[in-house]
Design an enzyme around this catalytic site. Structure first.
Site, mmCIF file in Angstrom:
data_model
loop_
_atom_site.group_PDB
_atom_site.id
_atom_site.type_symbol
_atom_site.label_atom_id
_atom_site.label_comp_id
_atom_site.label_asym_id
_atom_site.label_seq_id
_atom_site.Cartn_x
_atom_site.Cartn_y
_atom_site.Cartn_z
ATOM 1 N N HIS A 110 0.830 -1.320 0.195
ATOM 2 C CA HIS A 110 -0.360 0.139 0.135
ATOM 3 C C HIS A 110 0.949 1.193 0.090
ATOM 4 O O HIS A 110 1.088 1.154 0.174
ATOM 5 C CB HIS A 110 -0.799 0.017 1.683
ATOM 6 C CG HIS A 110 -2.310 1.334 1.209
ATOM 7 N ND1 HIS A 110 -1.079 1.728 2.175
ATOM 8 C CD2 HIS A 110 -2.838 1.666 0.763
ATOM 9 C CE1 HIS A 110 -2.061 3.294 2.404
ATOM 10 N NE2 HIS A 110 -2.741 3.011 1.114
ATOM 11 N N HIS A 167 2.063 11.510 -2.438
ATOM 12 C CA HIS A 167 0.219 10.999 -1.480
ATOM 13 C C HIS A 167 -0.718 12.404 -1.912
ATOM 14 O O HIS A 167 0.189 13.516 -0.881
ATOM 15 C CB HIS A 167 1.095 10.537 -0.213
ATOM 16 C CG HIS A 167 -0.463 10.036 0.280
ATOM 17 N ND1 HIS A 167 -0.247 9.550 2.056
ATOM 18 C CD2 HIS A 167 -1.081 9.645 0.073
ATOM 19 C CE1 HIS A 167 -1.635 9.055 2.561
ATOM 20 N NE2 HIS A 167 -2.380 9.083 1.290
#
Length: 694
Positions: free
Chosen positions: A187, A233
């Site tokens: 992830h 991110h």
């Protein structure tokens, strides 16, 4: 001899004493050596076949073991002696290279192991040499060397692939559709640390691939000029890395640990023109190893065997696009509550329940954004045909509730992404629908958005419902990540573990496995912990205690009882664990003890932890304690082992851990290697244990 200072002016001296072989080892040696003082290779072969259940061992394998043991222990006697003494026999049993608990952790002496590796590689090298010799002759005649140099590179890559393939000891059927396997999944694979402010880099991607991870996630965003693509991110303070750098690193390292396919999941936040640019980057980088589906909608996905050395792209088809909403993204919005670090080594995985997450907003049915970047308002159609053609596994979240999202379409294979919270809700009300969905389609589970410290969640919920992609933050450490490491030590560590048959079976009335139904015990695992050794070689003598050798203990834990908080329970049940935590200087002499904990992680009915007695002032603790673990679903059970050094005044010091798939445990007396918090194997620290199934 170890020397420890006491009260600033006195010293206590302790000698590191090698423990003698356990009684079970002595009895086995006496039995198979037929009362003699030496064990021959044939007698060793009988022991391996009858007592260790290694039925494929040949006499040449046993002779190779004897040779390796003598070479390591007796540099001169190896030329004159070809049998083992009791101490040699004990050394063999306590060697993680020669007597590992599962196939992927050693036994290079095996005829289906080392000899197979060397045989295949030698034959390949010979063929390559003859081919290059002929090609070199031809190119010299034609006066050109370019083709020759290129051929050398190609053949070298082929030889390296052969080394990786034959050394993995893959033993499961790899010809079923891809959705029939649990897949080692990362992830936010590009993050070096926390989810809010750490650097983005290709280094974590490389590390994950070298560990055997097969699913890499990249979040792709426009750069500040909106002319190029970065990986980061979104809506956080993380520093970006160029997409092309990540793609090139994936190509270089994709098959360094496993020949089976690598899946790149893209969380797409791009405009149509940048999607076209990504399509160009991907096709030019991966070229012929990129897998293209034969049709837009596959009825069944190919097998891992068919997809060896291929790269697969998975994301949402570019049907719609929306400008980013900035700080309104609920997944990344910093909430009032601090991320609960469920995953630290101090708390048991079985102790974490949905009650810990009551303050978190669920992103399940009513979510505006899921992790693949799809949003449900202000959409407009776009066209990016080159980008769309790249997508092999189509992701998407149908509108509506769980029932609609879990609908199985007969002519289409797709991927659904759910957060850990959404999975808990789905399994509570639609558990069998989840199992039925994963029999054909892909289910990806990802951490909740408030895990800012890159902690993880309990993976068994997803696995017990058939979820193929249980996505984890690989850059941290903790008990949940240890469970992930343990699961994918199975099947040679190739990154693909075939799901148990009961998760794929459909009954006459269309019924499927229900994880909530209490099942009878299938088998019982008996575990005996004999002893441990090697810490004095891996740690400084004052690492665990400034004033004396460590006091190790082993123990087994059960799930938390009602009415006890986590701190009370952690005192009541210690675990078999050793660690690398920093120690604070003591002002006075303390009694420290080493403890072991052994237990099971699996379905709720199988989870339990048990503890050994504490051994004081011992670098080589001897426990000789036995435990029994009834198992209802052994196919999904993992054996957890931790070692701790007991500290009366402070938190127990971690000294090592391991997690092993019970389905692959080898019966008999085995040397169990220990790992640090990050999952890296210690050089010497190990345990001698015995496994028996009844």
């Amino acid at each position: 001899m170890g020397s420890y200072r006491v009260c600033m002016c006195f010293r206590r001296k302790f000698r590191v004493v090698e423990a003698e072989p356990p009684e079970d080892v002595k009895e086995a040696f006496k039995k198979y050596a037929e009362g003699g003082t030496h064990m021959t290779a044939e007698q060793l072969r009988r022991f391996l076949v009858e007592s260790q259940s290694d039925g494929s061992v040949t006499l040449s394998d046993a002779e190779r073991i004897v040779e390796q043991v003598l070479q390591k222990r007796h540099h001169i006697a190896k030329f004159t002696r070809h049998n083992l003494t009791l101490d040699d026999f004990h050394h063999f049993l306590f060697s993680t290279d020669l007597n590992a608990p599962i196939g992927s952790q050693g036994q290079l002496w095996s005829s289906v192991g080392w000899s197979r590796i060397m045989g295949d590689v030698k034959s390949r090298v010979l063929i390559t040499f003859l081919f290059l010799h002929f090609l070199g002759y031809q190119t010299r005649r034609n006066g050109g060397w370019t083709d020759f140099v290129y051929a050398v590179q190609v053949e070298f890559i082929v030889v390296m692939k052969a080394v990786v393939l034959v050394s993995l000891q893959v033993h499961q059927d790899m010809n079923a559709p891809l959705s029939h396997y649990f897949i080692y999944t990362g992830h936010n694979s590009y993050l070096t640390g926390n989810q809010l402010s750490s650097d983005c880099s290709d280094v974590p991607v490389i590390k994950a691939l070298k560990r055997g991870v097969r699913v890499i996630e990249l979040d792709i965003w426009p750069d500040s000029t909106k002319a190029d693509v970065h990986v980061l991110h979104g809506r956080t303070l993380t520093t970006p890395v160029e997409l092309i750098k990540c793609l090139r690193s994936i190509k270089e390292h994709a098959f360094s640990a496993s020949p089976y396919p690598v899946i790149i999941t893209l969380e797409d936040h791009l405009t149509p023109d940048l999607q076209a640019k990504v399509a160009q980057m991907v096709t030019q980088t991966f070229q012929d190893i990129l897998f293209y589906p034969k049709s837009e909608c596959l009825q069944e996905f190919p097998s891992p065997e068919e997809l060896k050395y291929r790269i697969i792209i998975s994301t949402k088809p570019p049907k719609e696009y929306l400008e980013a909403k900035g700080s309104e993204d609920k997944e990344n919005n910093i909430q009032k509550g601090k991320d609960s670090d469920d995953d630290v080594w101090g708390e048991e995985p079985s102790n974490v329940t949905a009650d810990h997450e009551n303050n978190d907003k669920s992103d399940s049915e009513g979510s505006e954004v899921d992790e693949d970047g799809e949003e449900n308002n202000d959409c407009r159609p776009i066209g990016a045909p080159a980008y769309k053609r790249l997508i092999s596994i189509h992701a998407g979240k149908p509108k509506g509730g769980f029932k609609d999202a879990l609908k199985v379409e007969p002519n289409k294979v797709r991927r659904l992404s759910l957060s850990e919270q959404a999975l808990e809700k789905a399994t509570a009300s639609h558990g069998t629908d989840v199992v039925r969905f994963t029999q054909k389609n892909f289910l990806r589970i990802y951490p909740k958005g408030t895990r800012f410290n890159s902690s993880n969640y309990k993976p068994l919920i997803g696995w017990s419902h058939g979820a193929q992609m249980v996505a984890f933050n690989m850059q941290g450490y903790g008990r949940y990540l240890w469970l992930m490491h343990g699961m994918f030590r199975a099947n040679g560590g190739c990154g693909y573990v075939k799901k148990p048959d009961f998760l794929m079976n459909v009954g006459p009335n269309n019924q499927v496995f229900n994880p909530r139904v209490k099942l009878p015990v299938k088998k019982t695992l008996k575990v005996k912990v004999y002893m441990g050794d090697g810490w004095h070689l891996d740690f400084k003598q004052t690492h665990f205690d400034l004033y004396s050798p460590p006091d190790f203990y082993a123990r087994a834990k059960k799930p938390l009882k009602d009415g006890l908080d986590a701190n009370e329970q952690s005192i009541q049940f210690s675990e078999f664990s050793f660690g690398t935590s920093e120690l604070h200087p003591k002002q006075c002499v303390e009694v420290k003890q080493i403890t072991n904990t052994v237990g099971i992680a699996g379905v709720p009915g199988d989870e339990v932890m048990k503890k050994t007695k504490t051994k004081e002032d011992k670098w080589t603790p001897v426990w000789n304690e036995e435990f029994q673990f009834p198992l209802t679903v052994p196919e999904l059970a993992l054996l957890r082992v931790e070692v701790h050094e007991y500290d009366l005044s402070e938190k127990d010091d971690f000294a090592g851990q391991t997690c092993l798939p019970i389905s692959e445990l080898k019966p008999g007396i085995r040397a169990v290697p220990l790992f640090n918090r990050k999952g890296e194997m210690f050089c010497s620290a190990r345990l001698l244990m015995r496994f028996e199934f009844v």
